[in-house]
Motif scaffolding. Structure first.
Motif, PDB file in Angstrom:
ATOM      1  N   CYS A  67     -39.386  28.048 -62.168  1.00 34.10           N
ATOM      2  CA  CYS A  67     -40.007  29.049 -61.291  1.00 34.10           C
ATOM      3  C   CYS A  67     -40.190  28.557 -59.865  1.00 34.10           C
ATOM      4  O   CYS A  67     -40.864  29.223 -59.065  1.00 34.10           O
ATOM      5  CB  CYS A  67     -41.360  29.458 -61.861  1.00 34.10           C
ATOM      6  SG  CYS A  67     -41.236  30.064 -63.531  1.00 34.10           S
ATOM      7  N   PHE A  70     -39.223  30.983 -57.342  1.00 36.51           N
ATOM      8  CA  PHE A  70     -39.842  32.301 -57.519  1.00 36.51           C
ATOM      9  C   PHE A  70     -41.328  32.315 -57.202  1.00 36.51           C
ATOM     10  O   PHE A  70     -41.877  33.348 -56.824  1.00 36.51           O
ATOM     11  CB  PHE A  70     -39.605  32.755 -58.971  1.00 36.51           C
ATOM     12  CG  PHE A  70     -40.281  34.044 -59.311  1.00 36.51           C
ATOM     13  CD1 PHE A  70     -39.810  35.259 -58.820  1.00 36.51           C
ATOM     14  CD2 PHE A  70     -41.413  34.065 -60.122  1.00 36.51           C
ATOM     15  CE1 PHE A  70     -40.444  36.447 -59.121  1.00 36.51           C
ATOM     16  CE2 PHE A  70     -42.061  35.251 -60.428  1.00 36.51           C
ATOM     17  CZ  PHE A  70     -41.564  36.452 -59.923  1.00 36.51           C
ATOM     18  N   HIS A  74     -43.912  35.599 -56.359  1.00 41.40           N
ATOM     19  CA  HIS A  74     -44.589  36.210 -57.505  1.00 41.40           C
ATOM     20  C   HIS A  74     -45.666  37.193 -57.062  1.00 41.40           C
ATOM     21  O   HIS A  74     -46.624  36.808 -56.393  1.00 41.40           O
ATOM     22  CB  HIS A  74     -45.200  35.122 -58.394  1.00 41.40           C
ATOM     23  CG  HIS A  74     -45.858  35.658 -59.613  1.00 41.40           C
ATOM     24  ND1 HIS A  74     -47.084  35.217 -60.064  1.00 41.40           N
ATOM     25  CD2 HIS A  74     -45.464  36.624 -60.474  1.00 41.40           C
ATOM     26  CE1 HIS A  74     -47.419  35.879 -61.151  1.00 41.40           C
ATOM     27  NE2 HIS A  74     -46.443  36.743 -61.426  1.00 41.40           N
ATOM     28  N   PRO A  75     -45.547  38.469 -57.459  1.00 45.02           N
ATOM     29  CA  PRO A  75     -46.530  39.464 -57.030  1.00 45.02           C
ATOM     30  C   PRO A  75     -47.935  39.159 -57.534  1.00 45.02           C
ATOM     31  O   PRO A  75     -48.921  39.599 -56.942  1.00 45.02           O
ATOM     32  CB  PRO A  75     -46.011  40.770 -57.648  1.00 45.02           C
ATOM     33  CG  PRO A  75     -44.570  40.522 -57.955  1.00 45.02           C
ATOM     34  CD  PRO A  75     -44.452  39.062 -58.238  1.00 45.02           C
ATOM     35  N   GLY A  76     -48.042  38.403 -58.596  1.00 44.24           N
ATOM     36  CA  GLY A  76     -49.356  38.049 -59.125  1.00 44.24           C
ATOM     37  C   GLY A  76     -49.935  36.806 -58.462  1.00 44.24           C
ATOM     38  O   GLY A  76     -51.020  36.364 -58.823  1.00 44.24           O
ATOM     39  N   VAL A  80     -51.920  31.789 -60.527  1.00 38.04           N
ATOM     40  CA  VAL A  80     -51.792  32.033 -61.966  1.00 38.04           C
ATOM     41  C   VAL A  80     -50.614  31.268 -62.545  1.00 38.04           C
ATOM     42  O   VAL A  80     -50.645  30.838 -63.700  1.00 38.04           O
ATOM     43  CB  VAL A  80     -51.648  33.537 -62.278  1.00 38.04           C
ATOM     44  CG1 VAL A  80     -52.960  34.251 -62.087  1.00 38.04           C
ATOM     45  CG2 VAL A  80     -50.546  34.193 -61.473  1.00 38.04           C
ATOM     46  N   MET A  81     -49.572  31.112 -61.733  1.00 40.19           N
ATOM     47  CA  MET A  81     -48.412  30.391 -62.244  1.00 40.19           C
ATOM     48  C   MET A  81     -48.683  28.895 -62.298  1.00 40.19           C
ATOM     49  O   MET A  81     -48.262  28.217 -63.232  1.00 40.19           O
ATOM     50  CB  MET A  81     -47.198  30.698 -61.379  1.00 40.19           C
ATOM     51  CG  MET A  81     -46.839  32.155 -61.487  1.00 40.19           C
ATOM     52  SD  MET A  81     -45.121  32.526 -61.264  1.00 40.19           S
ATOM     53  CE  MET A  81     -44.371  31.595 -62.516  1.00 40.19           C
ATOM     54  N   VAL A  84     -50.335  27.589 -65.413  1.00 36.82           N
ATOM     55  CA  VAL A  84     -49.546  27.366 -66.632  1.00 36.82           C
ATOM     56  C   VAL A  84     -48.328  26.482 -66.358  1.00 36.82           C
ATOM     57  O   VAL A  84     -47.434  26.378 -67.202  1.00 36.82           O
ATOM     58  CB  VAL A  84     -49.090  28.706 -67.258  1.00 36.82           C
ATOM     59  CG1 VAL A  84     -50.267  29.461 -67.823  1.00 36.82           C
ATOM     60  CG2 VAL A  84     -48.338  29.566 -66.253  1.00 36.82           C
ATOM     61  N   ALA A  92     -50.100  34.121 -71.386  1.00 42.77           N
ATOM     62  CA  ALA A  92     -50.480  34.586 -70.042  1.00 42.77           C
ATOM     63  C   ALA A  92     -49.504  35.661 -69.579  1.00 42.77           C
ATOM     64  O   ALA A  92     -49.907  36.694 -69.046  1.00 42.77           O
ATOM     65  CB  ALA A  92     -50.481  33.408 -69.081  1.00 42.77           C
ATOM     66  N   PHE A  93     -48.229  35.425 -69.805  1.00 47.50           N
ATOM     67  CA  PHE A  93     -47.206  36.365 -69.349  1.00 47.50           C
ATOM     68  C   PHE A  93     -47.332  37.697 -70.080  1.00 47.50           C
ATOM     69  O   PHE A  93     -47.283  38.764 -69.465  1.00 47.50           O
ATOM     70  CB  PHE A  93     -45.817  35.757 -69.583  1.00 47.50           C
ATOM     71  CG  PHE A  93     -44.693  36.610 -69.067  1.00 47.50           C
ATOM     72  CD1 PHE A  93     -44.305  36.554 -67.731  1.00 47.50           C
ATOM     73  CD2 PHE A  93     -44.017  37.481 -69.913  1.00 47.50           C
ATOM     74  CE1 PHE A  93     -43.275  37.353 -67.251  1.00 47.50           C
ATOM     75  CE2 PHE A  93     -42.990  38.278 -69.443  1.00 47.50           C
ATOM     76  CZ  PHE A  93     -42.617  38.213 -68.113  1.00 47.50           C
ATOM     77  N   VAL A  96     -50.484  40.092 -69.320  1.00 47.58           N
ATOM     78  CA  VAL A  96     -50.443  40.884 -68.098  1.00 47.58           C
ATOM     79  C   VAL A  96     -49.656  42.178 -68.313  1.00 47.58           C
ATOM     80  O   VAL A  96     -49.843  43.155 -67.601  1.00 47.58           O
ATOM     81  CB  VAL A  96     -49.826  40.043 -66.957  1.00 47.58           C
ATOM     82  CG1 VAL A  96     -49.556  40.870 -65.729  1.00 47.58           C
ATOM     83  CG2 VAL A  96     -50.735  38.878 -66.629  1.00 47.58           C
ATOM     84  N   HIS A  98     -46.184  42.459 -68.244  1.00 46.92           N
ATOM     85  CA  HIS A  98     -45.146  42.500 -67.212  1.00 46.92           C
ATOM     86  C   HIS A  98     -44.101  43.578 -67.483  1.00 46.92           C
ATOM     87  O   HIS A  98     -43.790  43.874 -68.629  1.00 46.92           O
ATOM     88  CB  HIS A  98     -44.464  41.128 -67.114  1.00 46.92           C
ATOM     89  CG  HIS A  98     -45.257  40.120 -66.354  1.00 46.92           C
ATOM     90  ND1 HIS A  98     -46.141  39.262 -66.950  1.00 46.92           N
ATOM     91  CD2 HIS A  98     -45.309  39.842 -65.026  1.00 46.92           C
ATOM     92  CE1 HIS A  98     -46.690  38.493 -66.024  1.00 46.92           C
ATOM     93  NE2 HIS A  98     -46.208  38.822 -64.856  1.00 46.92           N
ATOM     94  N   SER A  99     -43.567  44.102 -66.407  1.00 46.28           N
ATOM     95  CA  SER A  99     -42.578  45.187 -66.499  1.00 46.28           C
ATOM     96  C   SER A  99     -41.209  44.658 -66.938  1.00 46.28           C
ATOM     97  O   SER A  99     -40.986  43.444 -66.988  1.00 46.28           O
ATOM     98  CB  SER A  99     -42.413  45.834 -65.133  1.00 46.28           C
ATOM     99  OG  SER A  99     -41.860  44.881 -64.234  1.00 46.28           O
ATOM    100  N   ALA A 102     -39.776  42.497 -64.340  1.00 45.60           N
ATOM    101  CA  ALA A 102     -40.248  41.112 -64.397  1.00 45.60           C
ATOM    102  C   ALA A 102     -39.433  40.338 -65.434  1.00 45.60           C
ATOM    103  O   ALA A 102     -39.095  39.178 -65.240  1.00 45.60           O
ATOM    104  CB  ALA A 102     -41.725  41.075 -64.734  1.00 45.60           C
ATOM    105  N   THR A 105     -36.181  39.383 -64.072  1.00 46.71           N
ATOM    106  CA  THR A 105     -36.334  38.228 -63.184  1.00 46.71           C
ATOM    107  C   THR A 105     -36.328  36.949 -64.009  1.00 46.71           C
ATOM    108  O   THR A 105     -35.727  35.953 -63.622  1.00 46.71           O
ATOM    109  CB  THR A 105     -37.661  38.319 -62.398  1.00 46.71           C
ATOM    110  OG1 THR A 105     -37.708  39.577 -61.754  1.00 46.71           O
ATOM    111  CG2 THR A 105     -37.769  37.217 -61.378  1.00 46.71           C
ATOM    112  N   LEU A 106     -36.965  37.009 -65.161  1.00 43.67           N
ATOM    113  CA  LEU A 106     -36.986  35.839 -66.038  1.00 43.67           C
ATOM    114  C   LEU A 106     -35.573  35.358 -66.340  1.00 43.67           C
ATOM    115  O   LEU A 106     -35.299  34.166 -66.336  1.00 43.67           O
ATOM    116  CB  LEU A 106     -37.666  36.185 -67.359  1.00 43.67           C
ATOM    117  CG  LEU A 106     -39.179  36.062 -67.431  1.00 43.67           C
ATOM    118  CD1 LEU A 106     -39.637  36.328 -68.847  1.00 43.67           C
ATOM    119  CD2 LEU A 106     -39.644  34.682 -67.002  1.00 43.67           C
TER     120      LEU A 106
END
Ligand code: HEM
Length: 174
Positions: A67, A70, A74-76, A80-81, A84, A92-93, A96, A98-99, A102, A105-106
């Motif tokens: 990451c 990225f 990260h919009p969050g 938070v990243m 972890v 955690a992922f 949330v 995630h859409s 997201a 993106t992974l």
């Protein structure tokens, strides 16, 4: 006659080298299989070394993601990243919600898979689909059961009431 030298197919392409550079210790002789980044295996200990903003890997559903590029986007937010970094971030992922975007993106950040070893912590969250649908159907089952119970109780109660009323009528008539 001497054969002309051809390009060795097994030689890693320059495009793959940045990946190989960050490699912990082992397996420098293994030619990387053509199918990619994805094939690299990390242990928990390997992943744990990538715990800084510049060098951050996380595990999500037993896959390892780099990451570093990225984290700033990260919009969050990066906090938070970083919480972890070098760890299993599955819970955690998923918490949330995630859409799909997201999750796409992974795919871009994937660098390998986690090689779970005896004694490693168990995955933080089971694969989303199966458990959530199972628990959903469980709770639906309970809901229907409760309604059925109320309905049956109501019918029996009503029957008993009718029966008693009739008995009383008969007694009064006698
Ligand atoms: C590499 C892993 C991750 C990727 C690719 C990623 C990607 C994204 C994306 C694209 C969004 C925008 C909303 C959406 O599309 O769902 C988002 C939002 C968010 N992410 Fe992540 N995320 C990752 C890891 C995490 C982790 C580990 C956490 C830890 C809690 C986290 C917390 C959040 C939060 C709280 C938001 C909401 C921001 C808001 O709506 O204000 N993300 N993430």
């Amino acid at each position: 006659m001497a054969r002309t030298q051809r390009q060795q197919p097994s030689k890693p392409s320059p495009a793959m080298e940045p990946q190989a550079a960050g490699r912990p210790v082992e397996a420098s002789e293994d030619p990387p299989p053509p199918t990619a980044k994805m094939s690299k295996e990390f242990t928990y200990q390997d992943v744990a070394e990538y715990n800084t903003k510049k060098d951050i890997h996380v595990v999500i559903h037993d896959k390892v993601y780099d990451c570093a590029q990225f984290i700033d986007e990260h919009p969050g937010g990066e906090e938070v990243m970083l919480d972890v970094a070098g760890q299993d971030a599955t819970e955690a992922f998923e918490d949330v919600g995630h859409s799909d975007e997201a999750r796409e993106t992974l795919d871009r950040l994937l660098v390998g898979t986690l090689k779970r070893q005896p004694g490693d912590p168990a995955p933080k969250a089971a694969p989303a689909a199966s458990t959530s649908s199972a628990s959903k159907s469980d709770s639906t089952g309970l809901g229907i059961g409760l309604y059925a119970l109320l309905l049956v109780g109501g019918v029996i109660g009503y029957g008993a009431f009718q029966y008693l009323a009739k008995q009383q009528e008969v007694q009064q008539a006698a």
